[in-house]
Motif scaffolding. Sequence first.
Motif, PDB file in Angstrom:
ATOM      1  N   ASP A   1      24.594  62.300 100.377  1.00 31.08           N
ATOM      2  CA  ASP A   1      23.811  61.464  99.469  1.00 31.08           C
ATOM      3  C   ASP A   1      24.701  60.591  98.599  1.00 31.08           C
ATOM      4  O   ASP A   1      24.430  59.390  98.430  1.00 31.08           O
ATOM      5  CB  ASP A   1      22.921  62.348  98.593  1.00 31.08           C
ATOM      6  CG  ASP A   1      22.050  61.534  97.660  1.00 31.08           C
ATOM      7  OD1 ASP A   1      21.148  60.827  98.142  1.00 31.08           O
ATOM      8  OD2 ASP A   1      22.284  61.594  96.431  1.00 31.08           O
TER       9      ASP A   1
ATOM     10  N   ARG B   1      25.056  56.435  98.415  1.00 32.56           N
ATOM     11  CA  ARG B   1      24.829  55.724  97.161  1.00 32.56           C
ATOM     12  C   ARG B   1      26.015  54.834  96.764  1.00 32.56           C
ATOM     13  O   ARG B   1      25.849  53.942  95.937  1.00 32.56           O
ATOM     14  CB  ARG B   1      24.579  56.720  96.030  1.00 32.56           C
ATOM     15  CG  ARG B   1      23.245  57.429  96.077  1.00 32.56           C
ATOM     16  CD  ARG B   1      23.184  58.524  95.033  1.00 32.56           C
ATOM     17  NE  ARG B   1      21.893  59.191  94.999  1.00 32.56           N
ATOM     18  CZ  ARG B   1      20.900  58.854  94.183  1.00 32.56           C
ATOM     19  NH1 ARG B   1      21.055  57.852  93.337  1.00 32.56           N
ATOM     20  NH2 ARG B   1      19.754  59.507  94.215  1.00 32.56           N
TER      21      ARG B   1
ATOM     22  N   CYS C   1      26.727  51.354 100.629  1.00 35.03           N
ATOM     23  CA  CYS C   1      26.119  50.116 100.140  1.00 35.03           C
ATOM     24  C   CYS C   1      27.168  49.023  99.937  1.00 35.03           C
ATOM     25  O   CYS C   1      26.821  47.869  99.676  1.00 35.03           O
ATOM     26  CB  CYS C   1      25.352  50.364  98.844  1.00 35.03           C
ATOM     27  SG  CYS C   1      26.363  50.904  97.458  1.00 35.03           S
TER      28      CYS C   1
ATOM     29  N   THR D   1      21.508  48.516  92.484  1.00 37.55           N
ATOM     30  CA  THR D   1      21.812  49.528  91.481  1.00 37.55           C
ATOM     31  C   THR D   1      22.927  49.030  90.564  1.00 37.55           C
ATOM     32  O   THR D   1      23.623  48.056  90.868  1.00 37.55           O
ATOM     33  CB  THR D   1      22.259  50.835  92.142  1.00 37.55           C
ATOM     34  OG1 THR D   1      23.507  50.598  92.832  1.00 37.55           O
ATOM     35  CG2 THR D   1      21.216  51.328  93.125  1.00 37.55           C
TER      36      THR D   1
ATOM     37  N   GLU E   1      22.228  58.697  85.864  1.00 35.43           N
ATOM     38  CA  GLU E   1      23.034  58.824  87.075  1.00 35.43           C
ATOM     39  C   GLU E   1      24.507  58.951  86.706  1.00 35.43           C
ATOM     40  O   GLU E   1      24.983  58.291  85.785  1.00 35.43           O
ATOM     41  CB  GLU E   1      22.819  57.608  87.976  1.00 35.43           C
ATOM     42  CG  GLU E   1      23.508  57.709  89.324  1.00 35.43           C
ATOM     43  CD  GLU E   1      23.205  56.521  90.211  1.00 35.43           C
ATOM     44  OE1 GLU E   1      22.497  56.699  91.212  1.00 35.43           O
ATOM     45  OE2 GLU E   1      23.670  55.419  89.886  1.00 35.43           O
TER      46      GLU E   1
END
Length: 674
Positions: free
Chosen positions: A188, A192, A196, A447, A516
């Motif tokens: 994961d 993230r 990307c 993000t 985050e």
Amino acid sequence: MQQLSSVKELGLRSNSRGSQVVSHSSSSVVPHSTNPSTPASQSSTREVEVLRSKIKLLEDQLAKAERASAASAQSPIWDSRGNQSHITGIFHVHREAPSEGQAPTMSRTIVHKTRIFGQSHWINGVAEFMDILETVEPLLSADNSKVLFNLQKCKYLGRIIKSQRTPSWPTPSTPDLPPKNLADALVDVYLRTYECRYRVLHVPTFRKDYDALWGSDTPPDMEFIILLKLIMAIGAVVHDDNYSLRTQSVHWVYEAQTWIAEPDFKARLTLPFIQISILLLLAREAVWVNGALIWITVGELVRTAVYMGMHRDPSYLPHRSTFVSEMRRRLWNTILELALNTSVDSGAPPLLTLEDFDTHPPGNFEDEDITADDPSPKPDGTFTQMSISLAIRKMFSTRLAIAKSLNGIGAHCSYEETIHLDTELRTSYRAICRTLQGYDPGVSSPTQFQIRMLDFLVRRYLLALHTPFYPPSLHETSYAFTRKVVVDTALQIWCAVNPSSDIMTTRHRNQPQSSEPDYLARLAICGSGPLRMITTQRRIPLVLSPLRRDLLTVVENSCKWTWKCLQAGETNTKGYLFLSLVNANLEGMMRGIPEDQFPLLYLRAAEEAQATCLAFFEERVGEGEENIQMELAGINEMPFESLPNLISSWDFMIPEQFDLTSADSIYWSSCGFS
């Protein structure tokens, strides 16, 4: 010049004949244009095309000869300055000596042992502080100094720590995986962060294979296991704040390197093999398994991809599905980024031109879309999983020009050209920012990590572009723009990767905090790629600049930040030692200490820094191991002249290397630069 004259004469004569023939042939072809299939018409057309090709070839040869002649006539005078220190070893700085009316002297290349670094390499900034090392050098050699001995002890302990993490070579692959909850977390965090930025996977396909892996009783496909372990190795770097899975990630990289080194190469000319090759490079850089040398391996990856035809757009090749075509475009796009970025990191020429490929940029598709029949890409104003990669691709040509201007063998970028490239990059980036701001956050938008990483990439190239002119900018008003660009951008990079900085606390006290984790800060501290190196390098201009309170805060916090890197598993203490000396230099200037007292100030700072590191390493290794303590005690009795060969290393600001071949004992001295 005789050869140039001959080429020029030949070119002019050919142009003359060519223009006459083309004119005549054209007049004879036009009347027959209604019947182009006639043999006479076809013959005339072929003759015209052949002549045009010959003329074009001669014109190209003439242009090359003229450029070579101009470069020879304007070749600069080079001044090579050698430096030697027990901390850095021996190196040579090649500077371009100014002629009358030219800009001040600036560093062009730096040579150390068998390596040569261009202007984009981080060491060019550190070289400006060699006067500090030269000042403290005589005191380091004194009989009562413990700095070198403690430095050697730290290096010895660092090797022990590394050996505890490093598996034997070769490391055969196994199907063993960590518990699923940990594997899920590592996958994961990779998706993230790295995925990307560098598109490698088709995420839905990967997810399907990943889920099937855990629910199957059949032996897993080893190719997929290797791919998964590399993903987990990269994810482990930003999994937590102290890189607790460092040993496991090193082991996974060794497994992948062993697997990929097997001789069955021809059967691996496939897209999955390209994916694994890319992930291995990213993992080597992040985990720092021979990370400083990945530019060399990227060259092999480029040639493998070219051999598979990935440099040609799928529209020019036999028909393939949209899925395969888009994956080829995505992987080629990632390979281009790796080739360019590693060129800048290593201070080496990119060895790539825009004429070497015609593959189109990938389409603005979501991953799910490319598996459909005849899908259409989303409009540019719609954010997708490809939007960040496509935004970066739009700046590729300008960034490539910057890399060539800095690291090309004949690179002598003028200040006017520097400003021109700066303007081009800023213009492209402003357009990209307007697009990013136009995305609807209620639907889909980038993000904060993606935005900050994109911003870091642009600033990295701006700083590399202006760094050669930064030392002169401290004294020459004509370079005032460079001084502002370098200082402001270095400060922004520092704040981006160090959110706990006093500056950030003051400036962003009232801003809402994200739930985050700060992956960018973790990459800078735990990772060992360009983010770590650039963060280290960009503190240097802040020290050279006129004293400002905010800049002084950055310098004062630098040692604390470097200490965090040591706590996260770094084993090279020379960066911490160097920054301690720089801080001592600033402290002396602020206190108005007489110049003749600076050497002692440096010595005290060096002794304190190395004593602190030694105590930390001894605790980490374990004081109860009697053989290690005996070895450390024996170092104090070693003759001083034997120390330089053991401790001198140019890479004193970057992580220690992991050696895949365990060949540390081999050194071919006859192959080095004198």
